[in-house]
Design an enzyme around this catalytic site. Structure first.
Site, PDB file in Angstrom:
ATOM      1  N   GLU A  43     -61.911 -46.450 -18.313  1.00  0.00           N
ATOM      2  CA  GLU A  43     -61.578 -45.230 -19.044  1.00  0.00           C
ATOM      3  C   GLU A  43     -61.508 -44.065 -18.069  1.00  0.00           C
ATOM      4  OE1 GLU A  43     -62.926 -42.293 -22.718  1.00  0.00           O
ATOM      5  OE2 GLU A  43     -64.321 -43.857 -22.038  1.00  0.00           O
ATOM      6  N   GLU A  68     -65.273 -39.767 -14.623  1.00  0.00           N
ATOM      7  CA  GLU A  68     -65.273 -38.430 -15.219  1.00  0.00           C
ATOM      8  C   GLU A  68     -65.508 -37.396 -14.112  1.00  0.00           C
ATOM      9  OE1 GLU A  68     -65.077 -35.151 -16.885  1.00  0.00           O
ATOM     10  OE2 GLU A  68     -64.752 -36.832 -18.255  1.00  0.00           O
ATOM     11  N   ASP A  96     -63.192 -38.122  -9.181  1.00  0.00           N
ATOM     12  CA  ASP A  96     -61.795 -37.807  -9.452  1.00  0.00           C
ATOM     13  C   ASP A  96     -61.020 -39.118  -9.443  1.00  0.00           C
ATOM     14  OD1 ASP A  96     -59.051 -37.169  -9.233  1.00  0.00           O
ATOM     15  OD2 ASP A  96     -59.465 -35.311  -8.167  1.00  0.00           O
ATOM     16  N   ASP A 119     -55.331 -34.249 -19.343  1.00  0.00           N
ATOM     17  CA  ASP A 119     -54.637 -33.101 -18.739  1.00  0.00           C
ATOM     18  C   ASP A 119     -54.622 -31.851 -19.621  1.00  0.00           C
ATOM     19  OD1 ASP A 119     -54.089 -34.632 -16.513  1.00  0.00           O
ATOM     20  OD2 ASP A 119     -52.150 -35.282 -17.252  1.00  0.00           O
ATOM     21  N   LYS A 123     -51.331 -23.991 -17.330  1.00  0.00           N
ATOM     22  CA  LYS A 123     -50.736 -22.995 -16.448  1.00  0.00           C
ATOM     23  C   LYS A 123     -50.121 -23.653 -15.221  1.00  0.00           C
ATOM     24  CE  LYS A 123     -53.871 -19.333 -17.950  1.00  0.00           C
ATOM     25  NZ  LYS A 123     -54.860 -18.311 -17.561  1.00  0.00           N
ATOM     26  N   ASP A 155     -52.679 -35.325 -28.652  1.00  0.00           N
ATOM     27  CA  ASP A 155     -52.250 -34.625 -29.859  1.00  0.00           C
ATOM     28  C   ASP A 155     -51.213 -33.545 -29.541  1.00  0.00           C
ATOM     29  OD1 ASP A 155     -53.995 -33.004 -28.496  1.00  0.00           O
ATOM     30  OD2 ASP A 155     -55.276 -32.536 -30.205  1.00  0.00           O
TER      31      ASP A 155
END
Length: 215
Positions: A43, A68, A96, A119, A123, A155
């Site tokens: 994950e 994470e 990372d 993500d 900007k 979403d």
């Protein structure tokens, strides 16, 4: 030590997550030295760990590795996994993904890769933070077994369309959704949801899900 406003000195604040879980040092890291199970799942971006805990319960034979980038949540989730007796097959590391994945071996050692609502950077100056890209997809392709799955959901419709086009363009992946030749899934088939997916469903928001298979 640091200078204080009154001319004295202050002690720098201690980082409460300086002990965050990190991958072992070395050019390569063996997957099976981190987690054990019938197969390995990965994950990317575990956040508060909702998915990994639900997935561990749903598929007890799976070994699940999480990456994470935020040290706080990697530490909290990994410690919770340990307290629940899951450390032998479930770990989260403060890494990372774009830097950690090239170190993982062997190639073809992972059955599934999950990315949930990735993500959250909007900007122009944040583009360098985006996980999805050629480096990431190349490493997913290397690590997945033939027929292995890449599952991505978001979403944000524009992001979903961009992800689907980017993955479809990569020579290593083929769509593996509900309909032949399409990557789109109406439902999450993995018996586990991230906190954001739970919230989106509760709020009646659309979730765009896609699955691709490693050729």
């Amino acid at each position: 030590m640091q200078d204080a406003p009154n001319g004295g000195t202050t002690t720098p604040k201690k980082n409460p997550y300086a002990h965050c879980p990190k991958l072992p040092e070395g050019e390569t890291v063996e997957l099976r030295s981190l987690v054990t199970g019938k197969h390995v799942e990965l994950e990317i971006g575990c956040g508060r760990g909702g998915f990994i805990f639900e997935r561990a319960l749903a598929v007890p034979e799976a070994a699940i590795l999480g990456l994470e980038v935020r040290r706080k949540w990697a530490t909290i989730v990994d410690e919770r996994l340990g307290k629940q007796g899951l450390h032998t097959r479930c770990r989260v590391f403060a890494e990372d993904a774009k830097l950690a994945m090239p170190r993982l071996v062997p190639s073809g050692g992972i059955l599934r890769v999950f990315m949930h609502f990735p993500d959250p950077w909007w900007k122009k100056r944040h583009e360098k933070r985006l996980v999805m890209g050629d480096v990431f997809l190349n490493e997913v392709a290397r690590l997945l077994v033939p027929g292995g799955e890449l599952f991505v959901q978001t979403d944000v419709e524009d992001r979903a369309l961009a992800y689907a086009a980017q993955i479809a363009f990569h020579e290593a992946f083929t769509p593996n959704g509900d309909a032949a030749g399409s990557p789109w899934l109406a439902e999450n088939p993995y018996d586990a949801r991230s906190p954001r997916e739970h919230r989106a469903i509760k709020d009646g928001l659309p979730v765009h899900r896609m699955r691709f298979a490693r050729k």
